[in-house]
Scaffold this motif. Structure first.
Motif, PDB file in Angstrom:
ATOM      1  N   UNK A  76     -41.972  31.567 -41.736  1.00  0.00           N
ATOM      2  CA  UNK A  76     -42.792  32.478 -40.945  1.00  0.00           C
ATOM      3  C   UNK A  76     -41.951  33.330 -39.968  1.00  0.00           C
ATOM      4  N   UNK A  77     -42.309  33.315 -38.679  1.00  0.00           N
ATOM      5  CA  UNK A  77     -41.656  34.201 -37.718  1.00  0.00           C
ATOM      6  C   UNK A  77     -40.169  33.971 -37.565  1.00  0.00           C
ATOM      7  N   UNK A  78     -39.683  32.788 -37.905  1.00  0.00           N
ATOM      8  CA  UNK A  78     -38.244  32.545 -37.834  1.00  0.00           C
ATOM      9  C   UNK A  78     -37.487  33.393 -38.850  1.00  0.00           C
ATOM     10  N   UNK A  79     -38.149  33.797 -39.938  1.00  0.00           N
ATOM     11  CA  UNK A  79     -37.516  34.696 -40.911  1.00  0.00           C
ATOM     12  C   UNK A  79     -37.269  36.052 -40.260  1.00  0.00           C
ATOM     13  N   UNK A  80     -38.274  36.553 -39.548  1.00  0.00           N
ATOM     14  CA  UNK A  80     -38.097  37.820 -38.825  1.00  0.00           C
ATOM     15  C   UNK A  80     -36.939  37.742 -37.854  1.00  0.00           C
ATOM     16  N   UNK A  81     -36.891  36.660 -37.076  1.00  0.00           N
ATOM     17  CA  UNK A  81     -35.831  36.537 -36.078  1.00  0.00           C
ATOM     18  C   UNK A  81     -34.454  36.517 -36.730  1.00  0.00           C
ATOM     19  N   UNK A  82     -34.334  35.836 -37.871  1.00  0.00           N
ATOM     20  CA  UNK A  82     -33.048  35.778 -38.560  1.00  0.00           C
ATOM     21  C   UNK A  82     -32.669  37.132 -39.145  1.00  0.00           C
ATOM     22  N   UNK A  83     -33.646  37.861 -39.692  1.00  0.00           N
ATOM     23  CA  UNK A  83     -33.370  39.200 -40.218  1.00  0.00           C
ATOM     24  C   UNK A  83     -32.872  40.121 -39.119  1.00  0.00           C
ATOM     25  N   UNK A  84     -33.579  40.117 -37.989  1.00  0.00           N
ATOM     26  CA  UNK A  84     -33.185  40.999 -36.882  1.00  0.00           C
ATOM     27  C   UNK A  84     -31.818  40.611 -36.341  1.00  0.00           C
ATOM     28  N   UNK A  85     -31.538  39.314 -36.262  1.00  0.00           N
ATOM     29  CA  UNK A  85     -30.236  38.870 -35.766  1.00  0.00           C
ATOM     30  C   UNK A  85     -29.122  39.306 -36.712  1.00  0.00           C
ATOM     31  N   UNK A  86     -29.361  39.212 -38.028  1.00  0.00           N
ATOM     32  CA  UNK A  86     -28.341  39.625 -39.002  1.00  0.00           C
ATOM     33  C   UNK A  86     -28.078  41.123 -38.908  1.00  0.00           C
TER      34      UNK A  86
END
Length: 474
Positions: free
Chosen positions: A287-297
């Motif tokens: 879920x939202x952790x995917x978004x956070x990882x994408x933005x961090x990358x």
């Protein structure tokens, strides 16, 4: 009295919509699991391409690997798949691979061969049109002793609060019936009730696509963008198959979803700690952790780094703005996008990717369209490769890069792999992207942006309204 009654209903509608949009998330959703040492990781892809005469060629690996993993299981199989049916929509069914039957038969046969095997299939209630249909293959699984779980979506936040506020006040409590259908089934054969369509308007989904099995004394997992859905069998997709502690994280993430329906999944003991020479790591994201990882990358990318994405839907404003900012600071960004033209025999309007593609090009980002003829470029992949030779990074899985998929509205699972760019899985993913990006007359895989640069102001406006409001299917 009528003005008071109408006012009370409106207030209740608005209040319920606000609550459903902002209510606390169930425990363990939107989680980033610890980074785990890599053990036996492999990149898989389903690809289609066209020769100079227009003939379609398929190179597929994902479901062959999935069937092989099920065939090796002895103790446990946990399968969570969004679309698991043989509906063809408006498409001609003859050209499709019978993925639903193949997977159903493999599960039943493995249960027959190993009666002690515990097998659990988790799926989305869209497959039964929210209780309006009975599906033969799901009943066959149950008769074979396999537990079938249709996810309780009412626990999720409202993706479409304008409708969900009213839904939770009344229609939700009416239930549904597979014997009372009188309306045509928009997904396939049979008749469904009006209640099925009212449930559909919530636009919630368990959109995960995962598999966990025992593997000898250990555990194996697979995370993918592919559905065991016959009409999706020609789509382009990607997957990561892995063994070790990350597979137990995947099992733990599914334990929460199964528990919503009163089904308990086992909790195997911890595996021994591993050490690896190349320092590669895996991390499970939901879920939202995917978004956070994408933005961090994306934000970690610097001048000269390469950032490649191949995505079925790209519409999330945070991701788009991060990509534009990365390009502005000298990151080489390439976006390979689906045309959003085809949906199981129906023609779509190019939203959201056509207006988003134009926006990216205007910011200096290179965009190409997947070459498709009825099928979809269904991948959800981001690949970051630093120019200085540091760790490369890949994120792939079920989540499209949209508000619904990334902002804790759907159930989603992706996997993050970090390591040397030339290591096996990361190197294979890079080669996959290059094959798709660089097209030739003899092997047509993609098309230049200009071939479908037809965005209108109305399309741009519709995309923004649909993304912000939730009144959309992406």
């Amino acid at each position: 009295m009528w003005p008071w009654i109408v006012t009370a209903v409106l207030v209740a509608w608005i209040a319920m919509g606000v609550w459903q949009r902002n209510k606390p998330l169930p425990e363990d959703l939107g989680q980033a699991w610890p980074e785990r040492p890599v053990e036996e990781v492999g990149f898989l892809a389903d690809e289609s391409w066209f020769d100079a005469q227009g003939g379609r060629h398929l190179d597929q690996a994902i479901f062959d690997e999935m069937l092989a993993l099920i065939g090796d299981a002895r103790r446990l199989v946990v399968l969570d798949m969004f679309l698991f049916n043989d509906f063809a929509g408006g498409s001609e069914a003859g050209e499709f691979r019978p993925l639903t039957a193949e997977l159903t038969d493999a599960l039943i046969e493995q249960k027959r061969r190993h009666p002690g095997l515990e097998a659990v299939v988790i799926s989305d209630p869209l497959n039964t049109f929210y209780g309006g249909l009975e599906l033969d293959h799901l009943e066959a699984l149950r008769r074979a002793g396999i537990i079938v779980v249709l996810t309780d979506l009412n626990r999720l936040r409202a993706s479409n609060p304008l409708w969900s506020g009213l839904w939770h006040l009344g229609p939700r409590w009416l239930g549904n019936s597979a014997q009372a259908g009188w309306l045509p089934n928009a997904l396939g054969p049979g008749r469904v009730t009006l209640r099925s369509y009212l449930a559909l308007l919530n636009f919630n989904a368990n959109h995960r696509k995962t598999l966990v099995v025992d593997r000898g004394e250990g555990w194996a997992g697979l995370v993918t963008s592919a559905n065991p859905h016959d009409a999706s069998s020609l789509h382009g997709n990607v997957a990561l198959r892995f063994e070790g502690a990350a597979a137990l994280d995947l099992l733990a993430s599914e334990r929460t979803i199964a528990a919503w329906s009163g089904v308990g999944l086992p909790s195997p003991g911890p595996l021994p700690a591993l050490s690896n020479d190349d320092g590669a790591r895996l991390q499970l994201l939901t879920e939202g952790a995917i978004r956070d990882a994408l933005l961090a990358a994306i934000k970690a990318s610097g001048e000269g780094d390469r950032l490649d994405l191949a995505v079925f839907y790209l519409s999330h404003r945070g991701v788009i703005e991060a990509l534009k900012a990365a390009s502005a600071r000298g990151v080489e960004v390439r976006a390979l996008l689906d045309l959003n033209r085809d949906a199981f025999g129906l023609e779509k309007g190019g939203i959201p990717n056509r207006p988003v593609g134009r926006e990216l090009v205007e910011s200096g980002i290179a965009v190409r369209w997947c070459a498709t003829r009825g099928e979809q470029c269904h991948t959800k992949l981001l690949l970051r490769r630093p120019v200085d030779g540091g760790d490369a990074e890949m994120i792939l899985g079920s989540a499209n890069f949209t508000r619904r998929n990334l902002d804790n509205l759907n159930l989603e699972t992706s996997i993050r792999l970090l390591g040397r760019a030339d290591s096996s899985a990361l190197g294979q993913a890079g080669a996959f992207f290059e094959r798709r990006w660089h097209s030739s007359p003899e092997r047509i895989t993609s098309m230049p942006f200009e071939a479908y640069d037809d965005t209108t102001t109305w399309q741009r406006l519709r995309y923004r309204i649909m993304e912000a409001s939730g009144l959309s299917t992406f």
